[in-house]
Design an enzyme around this catalytic site. Structure first.
Site, PDB file in Angstrom:
ATOM      1  CB  VAL A 119      43.427  20.761  71.858  1.00  0.00           C
ATOM      2  CG1 VAL A 119      44.014  19.621  71.604  1.00  0.00           C
ATOM      3  CG2 VAL A 119      42.169  21.056  71.128  1.00  0.00           C
ATOM      4  N   GLY A 120      45.084  20.122  74.835  1.00  0.00           N
ATOM      5  CA  GLY A 120      46.179  20.148  75.586  1.00  0.00           C
ATOM      6  C   GLY A 120      46.925  18.680  75.459  1.00  0.00           C
ATOM      7  CB  VAL A 125      39.131  22.138  77.695  1.00  0.00           C
ATOM      8  CG1 VAL A 125      38.288  22.764  78.570  1.00  0.00           C
ATOM      9  CG2 VAL A 125      40.379  21.705  78.297  1.00  0.00           C
ATOM     10  CE  LYS A 140      43.349  19.238  82.155  1.00  0.00           C
ATOM     11  NZ  LYS A 140      44.255  20.240  83.048  1.00  0.00           N
ATOM     12  CG  ASP A 234      52.409  24.355  84.462  1.00  0.00           C
ATOM     13  OD1 ASP A 234      53.422  25.002  84.195  1.00  0.00           O
ATOM     14  OD2 ASP A 234      51.546  23.869  83.848  1.00  0.00           O
TER      15      ASP A 234
END
Ligand SMILES: [Zn+2]
Lengths: 275, 198
Positions: A119-120, A125, A140, A234
């Site tokens: 979880v973002g 996902v 995703k 990132d």
């Protein structure tokens, strides 16, 4: 012990408990229960044995992990508890098409969703099975509330295109992308294992050999991305996946990646990276 | 690509008859949360716990084909026994060794790890909890909201009948009547669900 009174009617209590009509009310009995302790005890003991009452109290109390973010596992929760799942998760799950496989949470495109692996901020996902190819994938999915936002959608489809262009053993392969529906998503290989972040949390420091092995493979993945004029921007332990039982390291999450010639994406002053 | 155990995508492929299918569905419904809670209690993260759930269920599903070789045993009972052993063996190992794959059915039936009794007790308790939770969901959908609330407040949340009556703006007698009715139904449902057991 409380004495039975003249107006106590035990048969009436039995009938009340046994009635299958849940709507059936018995105002007279209820009024009697307002004041008769003896009948209160009686109705309780006739409803169930003391042991069952005690079990109900013990077992139905929300336990620590009933709603700890698990989805596949919390199919059974009582009423309001299920509302404590993160909003993004609930929204995405609510948008899934129904499936007839009781083991799955629902269907997305042709994929049978079986659980949620991450979880973002951007969404969640889920892990799913691609029945056509009989393989496990990670999808995703963009959170529905972001899917309405043009900039978010643009970023999402950029990631998809960017990452899909890189074919390298050290970059998680993207199988397919769907960015025009209500719920944009991208389908990638499911890597069984964990992130470098998890590994560090679990084991602390790594050996020099490990560090150089991981470092070399991350560098190889980034080099492959650079060949497609793509900058990841990132790279962090959470985005470095370590496959189980295989000495392979894969790089994931090109969510902030930027094509070197794509000036429109980050204006000066826009902060990239994950805080 | 790595071979994932999940590549055997359809856990149910081996379960053919409607009876068995129903038993399997009920089994999954009950055991998923049970295994999950046990895993979390041992410090596993959400995703690891879910993976373990899948692994154990997969292992049980993988053993189903050998059920036919055990004549005279009811599928439901057989399933619970295999599951119990798979769960006990999963949780009696060292936390960093969740190795579960590959063992044959005989091993699954024979495994009796040393510390099994404690885990066995926990498994029994968690399975019972799941039965109560499932029964509660069914009963809750059967009765009206206030009736359920009277039960929830007094039996689960520990309120007295008097204070529940105030909260619900009902008479105390109505609270006694409502909670008892729910309790009776709950007990019956639990018994019904437990019928396939033992
Ligand atoms: Zn009375």
């Amino acid at each position: 012990m409380n004495a039975q009174r003249n107006d106590c009617d035990r048969r009436r209590i039995d009938a009340f408990l046994e009635s299958n009509h849940v709507a059936l009310e018995d105002p007279q009995l209820i009024e009697h229960l307002d004041s008769c302790q003896s009948c209160r005890d009686y109705i309780g003991s006739q409803a169930a044995e003391a042991r069952s009452w005690a079990q109900a109290t013990d077992l139905l109390k929300p336990s620590e992990f009933d709603n700890a973010g698990s989805l596949a596992c919390s199919a059974v929760t009582i009423g309001h508890q299920s509302s404590e799942q993160p909003l993004a998760v609930r929204n995405v799950l609510a948008s899934l098409a129904p499936t007839d496989d009781p083991n799955r949470l629902g269907r997305l495109g042709g994929y049978e969703v079986s659980g949620v692996v991450g979880v973002g901020g951007m969404g969640i996902v889920p892990k799913a099975v691609d029945p056509a190819l009989d393989r496990v994938v990670a999808i995703k999915v963009m959170a529905p509330h972001l899917a309405n936002n043009a900039a978010s959608r643009a970023r999402f489809s950029r990631e998809a295109k960017a990452a899909a262009a890189v074919l390298d053993p050290n970059v998680v392969p993207i199988h397919s992308v769907s960015s025009d529906g209500d719920t944009p998503y991208l389908v990638m290989a499911y890597i069984r294992g964990g992130s470098l972040q998890k590994r560090l949390q679990r084991e602390g420091t790594l050996t020099t050999v490990e560090i150089s092995r991981i470092g070399a493979q991350v560098a190889a993945g980034l080099a492959a991305a650079h060949e497609q004029v793509l900058v990841h921007r990132d790279v962090k332990p959470e985005n470095i996946l370590l496959e189980d039982n295989v000495e392979r390291v894969t790089l994931t999450d090109f969510g902030l990646a930027r094509a070197v010639d794509d000036a429109s994406v980050t204006r000066e002053g826009t902060i990239a990276g994950t805080p | 690509m790595t071979e994932f155990p999940e590549t055997r995508s359809n856990l149910l492929a081996q379960v053919r008859s409607p009876d068995e299918r129903e038993a399997w569905e009920e089994f999954v419904l009950t055991y998923q949360p049970v295994i999950y809670r046990m895993a979390r209690r041992r410090g596993m993260q959400d995703s690891d716990a879910q993976d373990l759930v899948q692994t154990v269920l997969m292992r049980v599903a993988g053993a189903i084909e050998s059920w036919e070789k055990a004549p005279g045993v009811r599928f439901r009972h057989w399933l619970r026994r295999v599951a119990k052993n798979a769960i006990l063996s999963a949780f009696s190992r060292k936390p960093n060794d969740p190795a579960l794959g590959g063992s044959g059915i005989q091993q699954l039936m024979d495994e009796q790890p040393a510390e099994a009794t404690e885990v066995e007790h926990e498994l029994a308790l968690e399975s019972q909890r799941e039965q109560f939770l499932r029964a509660a969901v069914m009963v809750q959908s059967d009765v009206n909201a206030e009736t359920w609330r009277a039960f929830e407040l007094t039996v689960i949340d520990g309120e007295s009948c008097e204070s529940a009556a105030k909260i619900l703006e009902k008479s105390v007698g109505a609270v006694y009547a409502a909670r008892s009715r729910v309790m009776r139904r709950l007990r019956n449902k639990v018994q019904e669900l437990g019928q396939g057991e033992s």
